[in-house]
Design an enzyme around this catalytic site. Sequence first.
Site, PDB file in Angstrom:
ATOM      1  N   GLY A   1       0.748  -1.231  -0.228  1.00 42.50           N
ATOM      2  CA  GLY A   1       0.091   0.043  -0.028  1.00 42.50           C
ATOM      3  C   GLY A   1       0.686   1.362   0.025  1.00 42.50           C
ATOM      4  O   GLY A   1       0.344   2.299   0.510  1.00 42.50           O
TER       5      GLY A   1
ATOM      6  N   LYS B   1       8.047   8.896  -8.200  1.00 44.70           N
ATOM      7  CA  LYS B   1       8.218   7.392  -8.404  1.00 44.70           C
ATOM      8  C   LYS B   1       9.142   6.978  -9.575  1.00 44.70           C
ATOM      9  O   LYS B   1       8.989   6.835 -10.673  1.00 44.70           O
ATOM     10  CB  LYS B   1       6.861   6.634  -8.991  1.00 44.70           C
ATOM     11  CG  LYS B   1       6.796   5.079  -9.177  1.00 44.70           C
ATOM     12  CD  LYS B   1       6.532   4.598  -7.767  1.00 44.70           C
ATOM     13  CE  LYS B   1       6.113   3.173  -8.044  1.00 44.70           C
ATOM     14  NZ  LYS B   1       5.955   2.144  -7.084  1.00 44.70           N
TER      15      LYS B   1
END
Length: 237
Positions: free
Chosen positions: A14, A37
């Site tokens: 998560g 990311k």
Amino acid sequence: MTTYFVTGTDTDAGKTLVASGLLALARRRGLTTLGLKPVASGCESTTEGLRNIDALTLQAQSMPTPPYATLNPYAYAPAIAPHLAARRAGRIPTLDALVAHVADPLAEKRDLTLIEGAGGWRVPLNDDEDLAGLAVRLELPVILVVGLELGCLNHARLSAEAIRADGLPLAGWVGNLIDPGLSFDEVADEACYRDNLATLERTLEAPCLGIVPRLAAATPDARAHAAADYLTLPGDA
């Protein structure tokens, strides 16, 4: 400006849900935010190029909104370990390249910047380096997302030990309920669940930034805002 590296106890712990939730919470307070990311696999082909849903989720919670290439410079189509996807694509990232890439975004000095890893702490970046090395090179405090499921105590403690062994502080941890079997339909189940949380709080020796339940929200944006309701920003815990 505060920058953290977000890692997890496993691939589906998560990380993106928690990272986007923290960014959404910071935005509620009027803070500038940025979610990065750097390496992502499992990307989809679009008219604008390869796009990763996790990176897009972080982009949506970044304010001001950065170009996609800024937050996800290494995007790969195969939904496999990043270093394997990179090998197939013939475009292998290195720590030197990642450090150079994030230099400009970090120079913007937003109020909260989160760099999300891939998988867990020891996921390889290439044949010789781990993605965790980016956090080490940048000397970043780490937020650990613990996927609450059977076996999470071992996974969480080993991850925390590895983070500290690499010389980085554990700034906090977040529990994310991913196992539907960990419900508390029975009193005994709830007692076991609470005991697990108490064990994590005692053994991880870092602030708990929240426990995120299973969320009904359907879209990534809605899930980010829903998760924010259960989170605390690092430093506030």
